[in-house]
Motif scaffolding. Sequence first.
Motif, PDB file in Angstrom:
ATOM      1  N   THR A  39       5.358  83.014  31.463  1.00 21.88           N
ATOM      2  CA  THR A  39       4.107  83.688  31.112  1.00 21.88           C
ATOM      3  C   THR A  39       4.229  85.206  31.210  1.00 21.88           C
ATOM      4  O   THR A  39       3.299  85.907  30.846  1.00 21.88           O
ATOM      5  CB  THR A  39       2.968  83.243  32.055  1.00 21.88           C
ATOM      6  OG1 THR A  39       3.322  83.556  33.400  1.00 21.88           O
ATOM      7  CG2 THR A  39       2.705  81.753  31.942  1.00 21.88           C
ATOM      8  N   TRP A  40       5.341  85.703  31.728  1.00 23.61           N
ATOM      9  CA  TRP A  40       5.467  87.129  31.962  1.00 23.61           C
ATOM     10  C   TRP A  40       5.699  87.883  30.651  1.00 23.61           C
ATOM     11  O   TRP A  40       5.967  87.297  29.600  1.00 23.61           O
ATOM     12  CB  TRP A  40       6.586  87.411  32.968  1.00 23.61           C
ATOM     13  CG  TRP A  40       7.881  86.736  32.633  1.00 23.61           C
ATOM     14  CD1 TRP A  40       8.919  87.240  31.895  1.00 23.61           C
ATOM     15  CD2 TRP A  40       8.285  85.410  33.007  1.00 23.61           C
ATOM     16  NE1 TRP A  40       9.931  86.327  31.784  1.00 23.61           N
ATOM     17  CE2 TRP A  40       9.575  85.198  32.459  1.00 23.61           C
ATOM     18  CE3 TRP A  40       7.680  84.389  33.755  1.00 23.61           C
ATOM     19  CZ2 TRP A  40      10.272  84.000  32.625  1.00 23.61           C
ATOM     20  CZ3 TRP A  40       8.379  83.200  33.908  1.00 23.61           C
ATOM     21  CH2 TRP A  40       9.650  83.017  33.362  1.00 23.61           C
ATOM     22  N   SER A  63      -0.674  83.971  35.370  1.00 23.41           N
ATOM     23  CA  SER A  63       0.216  84.018  36.545  1.00 23.41           C
ATOM     24  C   SER A  63       1.083  82.776  36.679  1.00 23.41           C
ATOM     25  O   SER A  63       1.045  82.072  37.685  1.00 23.41           O
ATOM     26  CB  SER A  63      -0.613  84.220  37.820  1.00 23.41           C
ATOM     27  OG  SER A  63      -1.347  85.406  37.745  1.00 23.41           O
ATOM     28  N   ARG A  64       1.836  82.499  35.658  1.00 26.66           N
ATOM     29  CA  ARG A  64       2.805  81.397  35.623  1.00 26.66           C
ATOM     30  C   ARG A  64       2.176  80.013  35.567  1.00 26.66           C
ATOM     31  O   ARG A  64       2.870  79.007  35.668  1.00 26.66           O
ATOM     32  CB  ARG A  64       3.804  81.487  36.790  1.00 26.66           C
ATOM     33  CG  ARG A  64       4.651  82.742  36.761  1.00 26.66           C
ATOM     34  CD  ARG A  64       5.837  82.647  37.666  1.00 26.66           C
ATOM     35  NE  ARG A  64       5.457  82.446  39.050  1.00 26.66           N
ATOM     36  CZ  ARG A  64       6.307  82.057  39.998  1.00 26.66           C
ATOM     37  NH1 ARG A  64       7.561  81.791  39.701  1.00 26.66           N
ATOM     38  NH2 ARG A  64       5.910  81.909  41.246  1.00 26.66           N
ATOM     39  N   ALA A  98      -0.928  93.429  54.183  1.00 25.74           N
ATOM     40  CA  ALA A  98      -0.621  93.576  52.759  1.00 25.74           C
ATOM     41  C   ALA A  98      -1.113  92.352  52.021  1.00 25.74           C
ATOM     42  O   ALA A  98      -1.809  91.513  52.575  1.00 25.74           O
ATOM     43  CB  ALA A  98       0.892  93.756  52.560  1.00 25.74           C
ATOM     44  N   THR A  99      -0.759  92.255  50.784  1.00 22.05           N
ATOM     45  CA  THR A  99      -1.005  91.032  50.027  1.00 22.05           C
ATOM     46  C   THR A  99       0.312  90.522  49.478  1.00 22.05           C
ATOM     47  O   THR A  99       1.237  91.292  49.212  1.00 22.05           O
ATOM     48  CB  THR A  99      -1.961  91.264  48.845  1.00 22.05           C
ATOM     49  OG1 THR A  99      -1.388  92.258  47.982  1.00 22.05           O
ATOM     50  CG2 THR A  99      -3.320  91.712  49.324  1.00 22.05           C
ATOM     51  N   GLN A 100       0.419  89.219  49.341  1.00 18.00           N
ATOM     52  CA  GLN A 100       1.547  88.653  48.632  1.00 18.00           C
ATOM     53  C   GLN A 100       1.401  89.002  47.155  1.00 18.00           C
ATOM     54  O   GLN A 100       0.385  89.537  46.714  1.00 18.00           O
ATOM     55  CB  GLN A 100       1.562  87.133  48.793  1.00 18.00           C
ATOM     56  CG  GLN A 100       1.762  86.664  50.221  1.00 18.00           C
ATOM     57  CD  GLN A 100       1.767  85.152  50.308  1.00 18.00           C
ATOM     58  OE1 GLN A 100       1.841  84.455  49.317  1.00 18.00           O
ATOM     59  NE2 GLN A 100       1.687  84.631  51.518  1.00 18.00           N
ATOM     60  N   LEU A 101       2.420  88.688  46.396  1.00 13.91           N
ATOM     61  CA  LEU A 101       2.300  88.867  44.955  1.00 13.91           C
ATOM     62  C   LEU A 101       1.100  88.077  44.458  1.00 13.91           C
ATOM     63  O   LEU A 101       0.853  86.954  44.916  1.00 13.91           O
ATOM     64  CB  LEU A 101       3.568  88.383  44.243  1.00 13.91           C
ATOM     65  CG  LEU A 101       4.812  89.239  44.451  1.00 13.91           C
ATOM     66  CD1 LEU A 101       6.014  88.559  43.816  1.00 13.91           C
ATOM     67  CD2 LEU A 101       4.624  90.633  43.877  1.00 13.91           C
ATOM     68  N   PRO A 102       0.322  88.618  43.535  1.00 16.28           N
ATOM     69  CA  PRO A 102      -0.872  87.918  43.083  1.00 16.28           C
ATOM     70  C   PRO A 102      -0.530  86.620  42.371  1.00 16.28           C
ATOM     71  O   PRO A 102       0.422  86.547  41.602  1.00 16.28           O
ATOM     72  CB  PRO A 102      -1.536  88.911  42.126  1.00 16.28           C
ATOM     73  CG  PRO A 102      -0.419  89.791  41.682  1.00 16.28           C
ATOM     74  CD  PRO A 102       0.509  89.889  42.836  1.00 16.28           C
ATOM     75  N   GLY A 103      -1.286  85.608  42.664  1.00 21.06           N
ATOM     76  CA  GLY A 103      -1.165  84.358  41.945  1.00 21.06           C
ATOM     77  C   GLY A 103      -2.282  84.265  40.937  1.00 21.06           C
ATOM     78  O   GLY A 103      -2.880  85.266  40.539  1.00 21.06           O
ATOM     79  N   CYS A 122      -3.288  75.090  39.128  1.00 16.46           N
ATOM     80  CA  CYS A 122      -3.005  76.133  40.109  1.00 16.46           C
ATOM     81  C   CYS A 122      -1.602  75.972  40.680  1.00 16.46           C
ATOM     82  O   CYS A 122      -0.991  74.908  40.597  1.00 16.46           O
ATOM     83  CB  CYS A 122      -4.035  76.113  41.239  1.00 16.46           C
ATOM     84  SG  CYS A 122      -3.931  74.665  42.316  1.00 16.46           S
ATOM     85  N   HIS A 123      -1.117  77.047  41.274  1.00 13.45           N
ATOM     86  CA  HIS A 123       0.160  77.053  41.981  1.00 13.45           C
ATOM     87  C   HIS A 123      -0.015  77.944  43.201  1.00 13.45           C
ATOM     88  O   HIS A 123      -0.092  79.169  43.073  1.00 13.45           O
ATOM     89  CB  HIS A 123       1.270  77.595  41.068  1.00 13.45           C
ATOM     90  CG  HIS A 123       2.627  77.561  41.697  1.00 13.45           C
ATOM     91  ND1 HIS A 123       3.695  78.262  41.187  1.00 13.45           N
ATOM     92  CD2 HIS A 123       3.091  76.908  42.789  1.00 13.45           C
ATOM     93  CE1 HIS A 123       4.770  78.043  41.934  1.00 13.45           C
ATOM     94  NE2 HIS A 123       4.422  77.222  42.914  1.00 13.45           N
ATOM     95  N   LEU A 124      -0.107  77.335  44.368  1.00  8.22           N
ATOM     96  CA  LEU A 124      -0.380  78.097  45.583  1.00  8.22           C
ATOM     97  C   LEU A 124       0.903  78.714  46.143  1.00  8.22           C
ATOM     98  O   LEU A 124       2.013  78.275  45.852  1.00  8.22           O
ATOM     99  CB  LEU A 124      -1.033  77.200  46.637  1.00  8.22           C
ATOM    100  CG  LEU A 124      -2.331  76.506  46.228  1.00  8.22           C
ATOM    101  CD1 LEU A 124      -2.980  75.863  47.446  1.00  8.22           C
ATOM    102  CD2 LEU A 124      -3.304  77.450  45.538  1.00  8.22           C
ATOM    103  N   GLY A 125       0.726  79.733  46.987  1.00  5.24           N
ATOM    104  CA  GLY A 125       1.854  80.483  47.530  1.00  5.24           C
ATOM    105  C   GLY A 125       2.530  79.802  48.707  1.00  5.24           C
ATOM    106  O   GLY A 125       2.159  78.709  49.142  1.00  5.24           O
TER     107      GLY A 125
END
Length: 235
Positions: A39-40, A63-64, A98-103, A122-125
């Motif tokens: 998706t990038w 987001s993927r 901080a934040t993780q990379l956005p999902g 969805c795809h959780l971190g």
Amino acid sequence: MSLRVLSYNVHRYGDDHEALARVVRACAPHVAMLQEAPTWLGTRRTRQVMADSLGLRYVGWSSRNAILVAEGIELKELRRRRVWRPFFRRYPRPRMIATQLPGGTIGASLTVEGVDLALVVCHLGLQKRGRQHEIEQILTLCKSFGLPYLLAGDLNEVPDEPVWRRLAAEGLTDLGSDAGPTFNSSTPDRRIDAAQLSPQLTGRLLPIPAAPADLAAATDHLPLLIELKPGTPVR
């Protein structure tokens, strides 16, 4: 009419493309909800090649996460949401730093036999507390449709952990409680992929009609093939 929905983590479309195509085509979904899809930026051609190989049409992504549909399936509305994952440090004192990379998550509404419903992927971190933050945002998207919904995807944790308990508290039905592990595809030993239904829907998981060798080669997850029967409510 029943609706066949495939939920599948395709591992960045980086494994055996031909095996993946055989698995998806054998499942013959009306709708495919993919995690770790291309998706990038700069992957438009890759997306088209993948969709063509699967016999599906690429209609939306965030987001993927991606939604693909079979010929003749029309989605009424797409809704996307970026999901920010808080990252917590315990030492020297607990605080969010901080934040993780956005999902993200993406959902769509459609009509099946006169019944309106929504599908959300969805795809959780990987960070435990971050996942709890994510699932609240994802449930907000699910409920924003105001329709019965299926929520499916890679939760990155096993049942009885916080996200699964939160989904149960929301009143969702876990279709995979007897389905066995989904990761990894070669020697599965953990169930981290989920298909959850709101109370107004009924459905079941179908056996995956694909060769074990193809399932192991296609990606590192096993797929979930869901049959929904929108005209028959659970309760």
